[in-house]
Design an enzyme around this catalytic site. Structure first.
Site, PDB file in Angstrom:
ATOM      1  N   ASP A 152      -7.945   5.730  -2.291  1.00  0.00           N
ATOM      2  CA  ASP A 152      -7.085   4.608  -1.886  1.00  0.00           C
ATOM      3  C   ASP A 152      -6.683   3.819  -3.113  1.00  0.00           C
ATOM      4  O   ASP A 152      -7.440   2.981  -3.601  1.00  0.00           O
ATOM      5  CB  ASP A 152      -7.814   3.703  -0.887  1.00  0.00           C
ATOM      6  CG  ASP A 152      -6.872   2.681  -0.278  1.00  0.00           C
ATOM      7  OD1 ASP A 152      -5.723   2.593  -0.755  1.00  0.00           O
ATOM      8  OD2 ASP A 152      -7.275   1.990   0.667  1.00  0.00           O
ATOM      9  N   HIS A 198      -1.945   0.672   7.212  1.00  0.00           N
ATOM     10  CA  HIS A 198      -2.279   0.954   5.831  1.00  0.00           C
ATOM     11  C   HIS A 198      -1.831   2.376   5.498  1.00  0.00           C
ATOM     12  O   HIS A 198      -1.627   3.192   6.394  1.00  0.00           O
ATOM     13  CB  HIS A 198      -3.793   0.797   5.655  1.00  0.00           C
ATOM     14  CG  HIS A 198      -4.231   0.806   4.227  1.00  0.00           C
ATOM     15  ND1 HIS A 198      -3.652   0.010   3.274  1.00  0.00           N
ATOM     16  CD2 HIS A 198      -5.206   1.496   3.586  1.00  0.00           C
ATOM     17  CE1 HIS A 198      -4.248   0.217   2.116  1.00  0.00           C
ATOM     18  NE2 HIS A 198      -5.197   1.135   2.278  1.00  0.00           N
ATOM     19  N   CYS A 211       0.809  -1.211   0.000  1.00  0.00           N
ATOM     20  CA  CYS A 211       0.000   0.000   0.000  1.00  0.00           C
ATOM     21  C   CYS A 211       0.847   1.267   0.000  1.00  0.00           C
ATOM     22  O   CYS A 211       0.498   2.265  -0.629  1.00  0.00           O
ATOM     23  CB  CYS A 211      -0.947   0.003   1.178  1.00  0.00           C
ATOM     24  SG  CYS A 211      -0.131  -0.165   2.765  1.00  0.00           S
TER      25      CYS A 211
END
Lengths: 301, 650
Positions: free
Chosen positions: B464, B448, B404
């Site tokens: 995202d 994250h 991520c």
């Protein structure tokens, strides 16, 4: 009957001077149907005490002098071949008497000791597969020298346990010794002693001792004593149930001698040193000191 | 006479002290703990070899050594670590000089204090149970010391009974007694033992390190419904300035009074969030926090900051609304969020142009970019290869596989090239529902990174990029157990089948639930919670509190006392009770009655002391003996005895 007991104690006190409490304990032991162990150094009157008791109780008695070479057959008897009948017939040994004086029992080897001790427990003798009952009543009064003396085989705990009481005599007091020195020889006195009890009277007394009342409160105290002896670190091992039964029987006899119909805590306390001392600590001589923590810590009330 | 403690007592004492100090092995410096262990072993050996014990001078030298070690390690005796070390060393030294009963007591009480110090380090339910157990052994030491008939099992039983009897009392005192709270500054010196977690700087690979850590970060209990998984973004630090490799948080000063407060629209979620010990004073609220309780503030980056000690667990009441508008952007902020680490390379500029950066509306460009990630064979991986040089370009054009952090940083970088203010947001995403306790557990593995872009009229909007590549990461969350079990990452050689796994999971959830409630109801029971709880009971002032305390303590004490004393009274013989009264009267007059004395012995002694009362003494004793020991007592005897004892005066 009570008078007979008083008379017996008085007569015994005439022969053995200054040892009232030991004599009382010894009588108490016989009334409780127990065997008696007298322990002390030679010459303080162990044998005299046992002779006196035998005479006074009017029992047929036999003295067995234990030596290091005595054999079991010398005690219980043996089978001998009868040439006429072509049979083995049993010749009873000295143990077939109502009262045995086993002198210096710890001089004999363990093998001979155990022959006597088996007879004490079973009240019968088994030789070559046949069982011969011993006479009734059957008492053993054993004397033993302190374990530290030379040439002794100390009795193991399991065998010492068969004696209801162990009594120490100790030196006489100055006054008692003076009387002893100035009086007649003891064996003459013993020979002249009449029996103080008839055989039936002894049986009656033993039965009367059985019937002395024991209250739950007293049993509480007795059990507290047993429990304490088992829990305390002062003792290697506690009192066995057999010791508890012995303690109760002795206390009943003690109450009977005191002419009471119920056992009091004091009766238990009086017999405790003699009954418990040798079971709690075989080696030590001073029974009173052994049981002192019990008397001190177990509450009566 | 020299005092010789029994071997059993010494073994008991040394054993319990060893158990009590054992957890400190992780807390106090190894040198000091080894010193203590050495002293303990020395003392243990000396039980059988008393001649090895040091003399006075030896103990003095050891004390000097202890002081020296203490000073070299801690430089002080104040504070949590130094104070604990002092107690432990003192305990060890005291072990070597036991000259009397008094010393045994001192050691046992000192050991109780050392037991308490464990709670300065750890407050878990396991530690509480452990300390309770060990205190039981310590109590048994005291019992052994004071009993006539020491028996290991009996002593342990007695101490268990004492602890059980005292628990209700402890509970009442815990609930009612005013909570004392240590001032904050006193703990700040000592380091906090939270290990991993998000930090002030972000490198594309750094979150991957957390991805296998099952360590709990916080727990959330929602008052109502849970937000859908796709909205479970727990906001943490912002990373805005970059040198091309690592990303840093912008300075927060001066942002507190942002003129544009965000506006929120429904629905909002209310929840209780319990943070585990952390290094940073960040609280990870659901985006975007609207209301929050005392001790929290929201900084200009919309991150919640606590003023409590982050090293302690703490609970917060927070409301969040997933739909928000943060409003305008200041000049500085715009500049900050367009910052680039130098001129972008040609292929980056080319890519931005190709995706209609600068030409189209920002929304369109962002859509194109996400589409690019989706279509151009990009991969999501837990174990990305290291990209030390120009990580963003390497990732975008060569590797195309990352975690991520790679996606978020590359995304933000490209947006900035396209002159859209953007920044990276760190935090946690998702969380696992604990079915037993009905709360959400968020672990380090849920760490994250995502992106935020400022769009005209909408304010800061969350994007995202990871969701574009691996939507299942967002929808289902990270399953650490599965990751380990599936062999995706070589973590443990043990092969777990699915069934074992679910058992493990259920067991862990149950345990987490117990732990959560322990934290909530016991550890977090502080002044504020206590006040709220007591008010719900109607206790609003100290006088009422005092009444409650006295009444409940007296009530519990009464129940325990009644239970303890009742059986004795029932068993007691009335004759014995009367006789005891008689004895008590005599005892007052100076007659010493031992517990081993029988009634006749007592009577003899009493008569000797007071010959004038001989008749009464004999009558009472005779009656008592008849009632208690003989078979022939009569019905009226008890009444007579009662009268006699009542009339008896010494």
């Amino acid at each position: 009957m009570d008078l007979a007991l008083d008379h017996l104690l008085a007569a015994a006190n005439q022969v053995i001077l200054g040892k009232q409490s030991q004599i009382r304990l010894a009588v108490c032991c016989l009334l409780a149907r127990g065997h008696l162990l007298i322990e002390d150094i030679p010459g303080v009157g162990k044998t005299t005490l046992s002779h006196t008791l035998a005479r006074l109780f009017g029992l047929e008695y036999q003295r067995i002098q234990f030596t290091s070479d005595i054999l079991p057959a010398d005690i219980v008897g043996s089978s001998v071949f009868d040439a006429h009948q072509q049979l083995f017939s049993f010749h009873p040994g000295p143990i077939f008497k109502q009262m045995i004086l086993a002198d210096e029992i710890n001089r004999a080897t363990p093998k001979a000791q155990s022959a006597l001790l088996e007879a004490m427990e079973e009240r019968q003798v088994t030789v070559e597969g046949r069982t011969y009952p011993l006479p009734q009543p059957f008492f053993v009064i054993a004397t033993q020298n302190p374990a530290h003396q030379i040439g002794t085989f100390p009795l193991p705990e399991s065998q010492v346990d068969r004696f209801l009481m162990r009594v120490e005599l100790g030196y006489p007091s100055r006054q008692a010794e003076r009387e002893l020195l100035s009086g007649q020889p003891r064996h003459v006195l013993i020979d002249e002693l009449p029996a103080a009890l008839l055989p039936a009277q002894l049986a009656d007394l033993q039965q009367a001792a059985d019937q002395v009342h024991v209250s739950p409160a007293l049993l509480d105290y007795l059990q507290a004593i047993l429990a304490f002896s088992r829990q305390s670190t002062d003792f290697a091992s506690g009192l066995s149930p057999r010791a508890g039964l012995g303690l109760l029987a002795a206390a009943k006899a003690w109450a009977l001698i005191d002419k009471r119909k119920a056992v009091l805590p004091e009766d238990l306390q009086a017999v405790l040193p003699a009954v418990a001392g040798h079971r709690l600590n075989v080696g030590a001589n001073d029974s009173a000191a052994i049981v002192a923590p019990i008397l001190k810590h177990v509450p009566v009330l | 006479m020299p005092f010789l403690p029994s071997t059993r007592l010494m073994l008991f004492m040394l054993g319990s002290i060893g158990l009590i100090t054992l957890p400190h092995a992780w807390h106090i410096p190894p040198v000091l703990f080894s010193f203590f262990t050495l002293l303990l072993l020395w003392r243990l050996l000396s039980i059988w070899q008393p001649r090895y014990l040091p003399n006075r001078f030896g103990v003095f030298l050891l004390m000097l050594l202890g002081i020296g070690l203490l000073y070299s390690q801690q430089h002080s005796v104040f504070g949590r670590d130094a104070g604990t070390s002092l107690f432990v060393v003192a305990l060890g030294l005291k072990l070597l000089e036991i000259h009397g009963r008094r010393d045994v007591y001192v050691i046992v009480y000192l050991a109780f204090i050392v037991a308490v110090t464990q709670f300065l380090y750890e407050e878990s339910i396991l530690m509480a149970l452990y300390i309770l157990l060990v205190c039981g052994v310590l109590l048994a030491t005291l019992i052994t010391q004071n009993s006539h008939t020491p028996q290991t099992l009996a002593a342990l039983k007695t101490s268990a009974a004492i602890i059980l009897q005292s628990l209700p009392l402890a509970l009442v005192l815990f609930v009612l007694f005013p909570r004392l709270e240590a001032p904050h500054w006193s703990w700040l010196d000592d380091d906090i033992h939270a290990k991993s977690g998000l930090s002030n700087t972000l490198e594309p690979g750094s979150i991957a390190e957390l991805s296998l850590s099952p360590e709990l970060v916080f727990r959330v209990k929602f008052d109502g419904e849970l937000p859908p998984p796709a909205q479970r973004y727990w906001r943490g630090p912002i990373y805005a300035s970059t040198d091309g490799v690592s990303w840093r948080a912008p300075p927060v000063l001066g942002r507190e009074n942002n003129p544009d407060q965000p506006t929120f629209s429904d629905p909002s979620y209310a929840y209780t969030l319990m943070m585990e010990p952390q290094k940073q004073n960040w609280v990870f609220a659901l985006e975007m926090p609207t209301e929050f309780g005392g001790g929290l503030r929201r900084n200009g980056l919309y991150q919640l900051i606590t003023n409590k000690n982050p090293g302690d667990r703490a609970e917060y009441q927070i409301s969040s609304s997933p739909s928000y508008n943060s409003g305008g952007i200041s000049k500085t902020e715009r500049k900050e969020n367009l910052q680039l680490p130098g001129k972008p390379s040609d292929r980056v500029v080319e890519l931005v142009k190709q995706l209609q950066g600068k030409q189209a509306r920002p929304e369109l460009f962002i859509g194109n970019l996400l589409q690019h990630f989706r279509q151009e064979n990009f991969h999501y991986t837990l174990s990305p290869e290291a990209m030390p040089d120009k990580p963003i370009e390497t990732f975008l054009f060569e590797r195309r596989a990352g975690f991520c952090g790679h996606y978020a940083t590359a995304f933000v970088y490209l947006l900035r090239v396209a002159e859209i203010p953007a920044r990276v947001v760190g935090g946690y995403q998702g969380g696992q529902i604990n079915e037993v306790g009905g709360f959400l557990e968020i672990r380090q593995a849920d760490a994250h990174a995502w992106a935020e872009a400022w769009l005209e009229g909408r304010g800061w909007v969350r994007f995202d990029p990871t969701a574009a590549i691996a939507p299942e990461r967002i929808e289902r969350g990270v399953n650490v157990d599965l990751q380990i079990a599936s062999g995706a990452v070589n973590f443990s050689p043990v092969q777990l089948d699915a069934k074992t796994l679910s058992w493990l999971q259920r067991g862990r959830q149950l345990w987490q639930s117990v732990d959560y409630n322990w934290q909530r109801w016991v550890i977090n029971y502080d002044t504020v919670n206590q006040k709220a709880f007591l008010q719900s009971l109607g206790i609003d002032n100290f006088v009422k509190l005092g009444y409650w305390l006295v009444i409940s303590v007296a009530g519990i004490g009464g129940v325990v006392a009644w239970r303890l004393l009742r059986p004795n009274r029932r068993r007691q013989d009335p004759a014995l009770r009367l006789y005891r009264q008689f004895c008590a009267k005599f005892a007052k007059a100076g007659l010493s009655i031992e517990i081993g004395d029988g009634p006749q012995t007592v009577a003899e002694r009493a008569k000797k002391l007071r010959p004038d009362l001989a008749e009464a003494i004999e009558r009472i004793t005779a009656l008592y003996i008849r009632l208690r020991y003989q078979a022939d007592s009569e019905a009226g005897d008890l009444q007579v005895l009662k009268k006699l004892v009542a009339r008896f005066r010494v």
